[in-house]
Motif scaffolding. Structure first.
Motif, short mmCIF file in Angstrom:
data_model
loop_
_atom_site.label_atom_id
_atom_site.label_comp_id
_atom_site.label_asym_id
_atom_site.label_seq_id
_atom_site.Cartn_x
_atom_site.Cartn_y
_atom_site.Cartn_z
N GLN A 8 0.77 -1.08 -0.18
CA GLN A 8 0.03 0.06 0.08
C GLN A 8 0.73 1.32 0.13
OE1 GLN A 8 -3.03 -0.01 -0.64
NE2 GLN A 8 -3.29 2.21 -0.49
N ASP A 9 1.98 1.34 0.83
CA ASP A 9 2.82 2.43 0.90
C ASP A 9 3.17 2.48 -0.38
OD1 ASP A 9 2.18 2.70 3.36
OD2 ASP A 9 4.18 2.13 4.08
N GLN B 194 2.00 1.84 -3.58
CA GLN B 194 1.13 2.23 -4.43
C GLN B 194 0.72 3.80 -4.33
OE1 GLN B 194 -0.53 0.23 -6.92
NE2 GLN B 194 -1.42 2.35 -7.46
N GLU B 195 0.49 4.01 -3.02
CA GLU B 195 0.43 5.46 -2.54
C GLU B 195 1.35 6.57 -3.10
OE1 GLU B 195 -0.48 5.69 1.48
OE2 GLU B 195 -2.52 4.77 1.14
N GLN C 233 -9.54 5.40 3.46
CA GLN C 233 -10.04 6.38 2.14
C GLN C 233 -11.22 7.49 2.52
OE1 GLN C 233 -10.21 2.46 -0.53
NE2 GLN C 233 -10.67 4.62 -1.77
#
Length: 214
Positions: free
Chosen positions: A150-151, A153-154, A172
């Motif tokens: 996730q990190d 991707q962000e 979100q």
């Protein structure tokens, strides 16, 4: 993949991640920020020898040229390039193709173990400071599929946020990202009503009585 499902790959969606090999158990691979160019060139030299029975071809082992250009920045991974160059620290490197995925949703990638062999820094007065980093690749690059944490991707693509607060429990903010098949969505009214607002202070009526608004 069938021919009618072929998709072209774009350079802007091809990005490099790195991590010190010695910290593989401690940290995730890190995106090198503000990449402007990435060159990946595996090659094998061959030679021919004329014999009495004809030509015999011999091939050398695969050698890989790997180079990344980026806007110079203060990230730890950019500093790590200098550590690799001056101290010989071996890095893990990934080239991730963000617009090529398999049925499991994993991204196509190349994996390499590298050390920095050259790091050129240009500093024109009317432009950003830029770096051109060249890597020596140990062995043969490996192909595979990976998940983007996730990190990670962000770092390369912000996600949809709702109007609510972004918390550890709701990353979100009450929003939901658009999904395939959402086009044309408009759920019918089920008759449910929004929750009523809390009571507000009493307001006087024309005859002086107070009525509490609901």
């Amino acid at each position: 993949m069938a021919d009618n499902e072929l998709a072209y790959l774009q350079g802007m969606d091809t990005v490099a991640f790195f991590r010190p090999l010695s910290k593989a158990k401690e940290m995730e691979g890190q995106l090198l920020p503000w990449q402007t160019s990435l060159s990946f060139d595996p090659q094998r030299d061959s030679d021919t020898n004329q014999t009495k029975d004809g030509v015999v071809t011999t091939s050398s082992s695969v050698e890989t040229d790997f180079e990344v250009e980026f806007i110079n920045n203060t990230s730890s991974i950019a500093d790590m390039m200098y550590d690799s160059l001056f101290d010989g620290i071996k890095l893990e490197g990934w080239i991730v193709y963000r617009n090529r995925r398999n049925a499991e949703g994993k991204y196509f990638a190349w994996y390499m173990q590298v050390t920095v062999s050259e790091d050129s820094n240009d500093n024109d007065p009317d432009d950003n400071s830029t770096r051109d980093t060249t890597f020596s690749v140990s062995g043969t690059p490996k192909r595979g599929w990976l998940e983007l944490p996730q990190d990670a991707q962000e770092q390369i693509d912000y996600i949809f946020h709702g109007l609510g607060k972004v918390t550890d429990e709701d990353a979100q903010g009450g929003g939901t990202s658009w999904r395939d098949g959402d086009a044309g969505t408009n759920a019918p009214d089920t008759g449910s009503k929004p929750s009523e607002p809390k009571s507000v202070a009493a307001a006087p009526t024309a005859d002086g009585a107070k009525v509490t608004a609901k």
